[in-house]
Design a protein around this motif. Structure first.
Motif, short mmCIF file in Angstrom:
data_model
loop_
_atom_site.label_atom_id
_atom_site.label_comp_id
_atom_site.label_asym_id
_atom_site.label_seq_id
_atom_site.Cartn_x
_atom_site.Cartn_y
_atom_site.Cartn_z
N GLY A 102 -65.37 28.63 -19.22
CA GLY A 102 -66.27 27.49 -19.30
C GLY A 102 -65.74 26.36 -20.16
N GLY A 103 -64.42 26.26 -20.30
CA GLY A 103 -63.84 25.18 -21.09
C GLY A 103 -63.65 25.53 -22.54
N GLU A 104 -63.82 26.79 -22.94
CA GLU A 104 -63.64 27.20 -24.33
C GLU A 104 -62.18 27.49 -24.67
N SER A 105 -61.37 27.80 -23.67
CA SER A 105 -59.98 28.13 -23.91
C SER A 105 -59.10 27.25 -23.01
N TYR A 106 -58.08 26.64 -23.61
CA TYR A 106 -57.15 25.79 -22.88
C TYR A 106 -55.73 26.28 -23.09
N HIS A 107 -54.93 26.25 -22.03
CA HIS A 107 -53.50 26.54 -22.10
C HIS A 107 -52.75 25.28 -21.71
N TYR A 108 -51.88 24.81 -22.59
CA TYR A 108 -51.02 23.66 -22.33
C TYR A 108 -49.61 24.19 -22.09
#
Length: 125
Positions: A102-108
């Motif tokens: 739900g947008g709590e974790s991001y991988h760049y």
């Protein structure tokens, strides 16, 4: 075995990643780990037979090996505090971004800079 459309789609993308010089691994749907042991694959491409219709397991998940050999690293930002700290570090270059939970974790995802010879630290506190 005939793959479902979802499994075939994952296999298609795994092969696209392979064509781009990356080392994807079929991932277990029930755990955050590949189906197969992978320590020996840090420097070696996964076997071709894994990426055929008969060799692909019933999964829609794909993981990608990171490191200097694969010219790829990822910054994993879990939670609002991590994203705020990342945002305060300056401008981020254009890159691939994946979010989950739900947008709590991001991988760049990033390629290593040309000519970079030493590894990056595993973790920044």
């Amino acid at each position: 075995m005939t793959l479902t459309p979802e499994h075939a789609y994952a296999l298609k993308w795994a092969n696209i990643y392979r064509m781009r010089g990356l080392n994807p691994l079929p991932s277990r749907p029930d755990e955050k780990r590949p189906f197969e042991r992978y320590a020996h694959l840090w420097e070696t491409r996964a076997p071709d037979e894994w990426f055929t219709e008969s060799g692909w397991p019933e999964t829609t998940n794909v993981q990608i090996m990171c490191g200097l050999r694969w010219n790829l690293f990822v910054v994993d930002l879990d939670g609002r505090e991590a994203r705020e700290r990342w945002g305060g570090m300056g401008r981020c270059p254009r890159t691939w971004v994946v979010h989950r939970d739900g947008g709590e974790s991001y991988h760049y995802w990033f390629r290593y800079p040309a000519g970079h010879a030493r590894p990056f630290r595993k973790c920044f506190a």
